[in-house]
Design a protein around this motif. Structure first.
Motif, PDB file in Angstrom:
ATOM      1  N   ARG A   3      -2.531  -8.903   2.087  1.00 29.18           N
ATOM      2  CA  ARG A   3      -2.007  -7.572   2.463  1.00 29.18           C
ATOM      3  C   ARG A   3      -2.585  -6.481   1.576  1.00 29.18           C
ATOM      4  NH1 ARG A   3      -1.277  -4.557   6.298  1.00 29.18           N
ATOM      5  NH2 ARG A   3       0.193  -2.902   5.923  1.00 29.18           N
TER       6      ARG A   3
ATOM      7  N   ARG B 195      -6.116  -5.828   2.692  1.00 31.54           N
ATOM      8  CA  ARG B 195      -6.161  -5.007   3.905  1.00 31.54           C
ATOM      9  C   ARG B 195      -5.862  -3.547   3.589  1.00 31.54           C
ATOM     10  NH1 ARG B 195      -2.614  -7.911   8.387  1.00 31.54           N
ATOM     11  NH2 ARG B 195      -1.311  -8.072   6.563  1.00 31.54           N
TER      12      ARG B 195
ATOM     13  N   GLN C  70      -0.781   3.695   5.972  1.00 32.58           N
ATOM     14  CA  GLN C  70      -0.194   3.043   4.811  1.00 32.58           C
ATOM     15  C   GLN C  70       0.560   4.090   3.997  1.00 32.58           C
ATOM     16  OE1 GLN C  70      -3.475   2.961   5.345  1.00 32.58           O
ATOM     17  NE2 GLN C  70      -3.885   0.893   5.990  1.00 32.58           N
TER      18      GLN C  70
ATOM     19  N   GLU D 258       5.099   1.149   1.008  1.00 32.24           N
ATOM     20  CA  GLU D 258       4.640  -0.226   1.227  1.00 32.24           C
ATOM     21  C   GLU D 258       4.084  -0.821  -0.063  1.00 32.24           C
ATOM     22  OE1 GLU D 258       2.080  -2.754   4.482  1.00 32.24           O
ATOM     23  OE2 GLU D 258       1.737  -0.611   4.316  1.00 32.24           O
TER      24      GLU D 258
ATOM     25  N   ILE E 226       5.476  -4.090  -2.272  1.00 29.86           N
ATOM     26  CA  ILE E 226       4.619  -5.175  -2.759  1.00 29.86           C
ATOM     27  C   ILE E 226       4.774  -5.319  -4.273  1.00 29.86           C
ATOM     28  CG2 ILE E 226       2.212  -5.875  -3.102  1.00 29.86           C
ATOM     29  CD1 ILE E 226       1.627  -4.718  -0.318  1.00 29.86           C
TER      30      ILE E 226
END
Length: 62
Positions: free
Chosen positions: A13, A16, A26, A30, A34
């Motif tokens: 992830r 990406r 994004q 996010e 993480i």
């Protein structure tokens, strides 16, 4: 939960996110999620190590 599977998923992830165009939607939220998961994994590992060492080397209290 398998840590290896979770870390592989997180690494994919993050990769990406790094390779995505900047307008792909994004958000910093996010990335914060993480980072929170990584911190939670680190805390779990430390707690597991502490539990293991406490069982092997009991401390004398008092």
């Amino acid at each position: 939960m398998h840590i290896r599977v979770l870390t592989t998923f997180l690494a994919a992830r993050v990769e990406r996110l790094k390779n995505a165009p900047r307008d792909a939607g994004q958000t910093s939220a996010e990335l914060a999620v993480i980072a929170g998961v990584v911190i939670a994994i680190a805390i779990a590992v430390v707690a597991a190590i502490k539990t293991f060492t406490d069982a092997k080397i009991p401390l004398i209290s008092g």
